[in-house]
Design a protein around this motif. Structure first.
Motif, PDB file in Angstrom:
ATOM      1  N   SER A 132      41.189 -24.013  58.735  1.00 11.93           N
ATOM      2  CA  SER A 132      41.746 -22.752  59.228  1.00 11.93           C
ATOM      3  C   SER A 132      40.655 -22.012  60.004  1.00 11.93           C
ATOM      4  O   SER A 132      39.468 -22.144  59.696  1.00 11.93           O
ATOM      5  N   TYR A 133      41.088 -21.251  61.019  1.00 13.04           N
ATOM      6  CA  TYR A 133      40.155 -20.514  61.871  1.00 13.04           C
ATOM      7  C   TYR A 133      40.687 -19.105  62.114  1.00 13.04           C
ATOM      8  O   TYR A 133      41.873 -18.914  62.404  1.00 13.04           O
ATOM      9  N   ASN A 134      39.796 -18.143  62.036  1.00 13.36           N
ATOM     10  CA  ASN A 134      40.144 -16.779  62.441  1.00 13.36           C
ATOM     11  C   ASN A 134      40.294 -16.758  63.964  1.00 13.36           C
ATOM     12  O   ASN A 134      39.368 -17.095  64.692  1.00 13.36           O
ATOM     13  N   TRP A 135      41.491 -16.375  64.464  1.00 11.32           N
ATOM     14  CA  TRP A 135      41.749 -16.384  65.901  1.00 11.32           C
ATOM     15  C   TRP A 135      41.608 -15.000  66.517  1.00 11.32           C
ATOM     16  O   TRP A 135      41.834 -14.822  67.702  1.00 11.32           O
ATOM     17  N   GLY A 136      41.260 -14.010  65.698  1.00  4.27           N
ATOM     18  CA  GLY A 136      40.981 -12.687  66.228  1.00  4.27           C
ATOM     19  C   GLY A 136      42.212 -11.793  66.326  1.00  4.27           C
ATOM     20  O   GLY A 136      43.284 -12.095  65.813  1.00  4.27           O
ATOM     21  N   ILE A 137      42.028 -10.672  67.015  1.00  8.98           N
ATOM     22  CA  ILE A 137      43.082  -9.674  67.199  1.00  8.98           C
ATOM     23  C   ILE A 137      43.602  -9.763  68.633  1.00  8.98           C
ATOM     24  O   ILE A 137      42.823  -9.783  69.587  1.00  8.98           O
ATOM     25  N   SER A 138      44.913  -9.824  68.784  1.00  7.14           N
ATOM     26  CA  SER A 138      45.514  -9.910  70.115  1.00  7.14           C
ATOM     27  C   SER A 138      45.308  -8.611  70.881  1.00  7.14           C
ATOM     28  O   SER A 138      45.617  -7.528  70.374  1.00  7.14           O
ATOM     29  N   ASN A 139      44.777  -8.708  72.106  1.00 10.79           N
ATOM     30  CA  ASN A 139      44.615  -7.527  72.951  1.00 10.79           C
ATOM     31  C   ASN A 139      45.958  -6.958  73.379  1.00 10.79           C
ATOM     32  O   ASN A 139      46.070  -5.768  73.687  1.00 10.79           O
ATOM     33  N   LYS A 140      46.969  -7.809  73.398  1.00 11.50           N
ATOM     34  CA  LYS A 140      48.293  -7.386  73.858  1.00 11.50           C
ATOM     35  C   LYS A 140      49.099  -6.686  72.767  1.00 11.50           C
ATOM     36  O   LYS A 140      49.726  -5.659  73.016  1.00 11.50           O
ATOM     37  N   THR A 141      49.082  -7.247  71.557  1.00 13.43           N
ATOM     38  CA  THR A 141      49.935  -6.713  70.486  1.00 13.43           C
ATOM     39  C   THR A 141      49.174  -5.978  69.398  1.00 13.43           C
ATOM     40  O   THR A 141      49.758  -5.223  68.625  1.00 13.43           O
ATOM     41  N   GLY A 142      47.865  -6.198  69.311  1.00 14.76           N
ATOM     42  CA  GLY A 142      47.089  -5.596  68.236  1.00 14.76           C
ATOM     43  C   GLY A 142      47.273  -6.300  66.903  1.00 14.76           C
ATOM     44  O   GLY A 142      46.765  -5.843  65.878  1.00 14.76           O
ATOM     45  N   LYS A 143      47.983  -7.430  66.896  1.00 16.80           N
ATOM     46  CA  LYS A 143      48.216  -8.174  65.667  1.00 16.80           C
ATOM     47  C   LYS A 143      47.077  -9.170  65.429  1.00 16.80           C
ATOM     48  O   LYS A 143      46.389  -9.604  66.354  1.00 16.80           O
ATOM     49  N   ALA A 144      46.911  -9.546  64.160  1.00 21.56           N
ATOM     50  CA  ALA A 144      45.875 -10.506  63.785  1.00 21.56           C
ATOM     51  C   ALA A 144      46.453 -11.914  63.784  1.00 21.56           C
ATOM     52  O   ALA A 144      47.576 -12.138  63.325  1.00 21.56           O
TER      53      ALA A 144
END
Length: 246
Positions: free
Chosen positions: A92-104
């Motif tokens: 599993s990998y942390n993919w970060g926070i979406s700049n578009k939606t603000g979702k993780a």
């Protein structure tokens, strides 16, 4: 050359009963193994050619992305951006926070080989929870199993893992790719096969331009660049890998 048209519906590409013809001096096949094997051309039935195509083995792979309101895997003492396990999810990998939606976003499973059929079956079981209901759909059965495995790895109760708000899943185990990448068969003289497949039929202007048979990097994107560069040499175009041409 005679070509059949195709149509793509919900991520699935299917043939139609319509055809068109193309006259060309050169044919460059930038295709993986199985689509090439399905082309009906006299040259492609050559036993030496078929043997060369089959010098690689497809490796099944899958990726499951789940979207959450917050990055629960980074909270508390866990704070882990990467995990690796002998469970079916594998990595599993942390993919970060979406700049578009603000979702993780969490790449909750990156699996290959024998673990891929497990996830493929779950993708076709249960209720679709993702916004897309095509070949990238995610079901509640996928979520439940992925959460169960991650709860064991993080040593936390399932109830502390929030339910995802969306997801997307990719499975590379069927046509046209059959795998996420390929490996050379044991004992293969890859350097000879690579050279042969670039232009396999003597003076015929048929070229293979695909990273499946690209040097010793055929499991990586670099092999596609090498394969393209090999074809350029037949058209007296300078190598962009050695000259820096972009």
């Amino acid at each position: 050359m005679k070509f059949m048209t195709t149509t793509t519906v919900n991520g699935t590409t299917l043939p139609t009963n319509k055809y068109f013809y193309v006259d060309t001096r050169n044919v460059i096949l930038a295709l993986p193994k199985e689509p090439i094997q399905r082309i009906q051309m006299p040259q492609l039935s050559n036993p030496t050619f078929i043997s060369a195509l089959n010098s690689v083995i497809d490796v099944q792979a899958s990726k499951i992305f789940l979207v959450y309101n917050y990055p629960w895997w980074l909270s508390g003492s866990r704070n882990s951006t990467f995990t690796h396990s002998d469970l079916a999810y594998q990595r599993s990998y942390n993919w970060g926070i979406s700049n578009k939606t603000g979702k993780a976003i969490l790449l909750i499973s990156y699996a290959d080989k024998d673990n891929v059929p497990f996830w493929s079956r779950l993708q076709n079981t249960g209720k679709v929870i993702s916004k897309r209901n095509d070949n990238t759909r995610v079901t509640n059965e996928v979520v439940a199993e992925a959460h169960r495995q991650l709860s064991l790895v993080y040593n936390i109760p399932l109830k502390l893992i929030p339910y995802p708000v969306d997801g997307m899943m990719f499975v590379w185990n069927r046509y046209p790719y059959n795998g996420g990448w390929v490996q050379w068969k044991p004992g293969t003289r890859w350097y000879d096969i690579k050279r042969y497949l670039t232009r396999p039929f003597g003076q015929d202007h048929i070229f293979i331009n695909h990273g499946y048979w690209g040097a010793d990097h055929n499991g990586w994107g670099e092999s596609s660049l090498e394969a393209a560069d090999d074809v350029l040499s037949f058209f007296d175009i300078a190598s962009y890998l050695s000259t820096g041409i972009k």
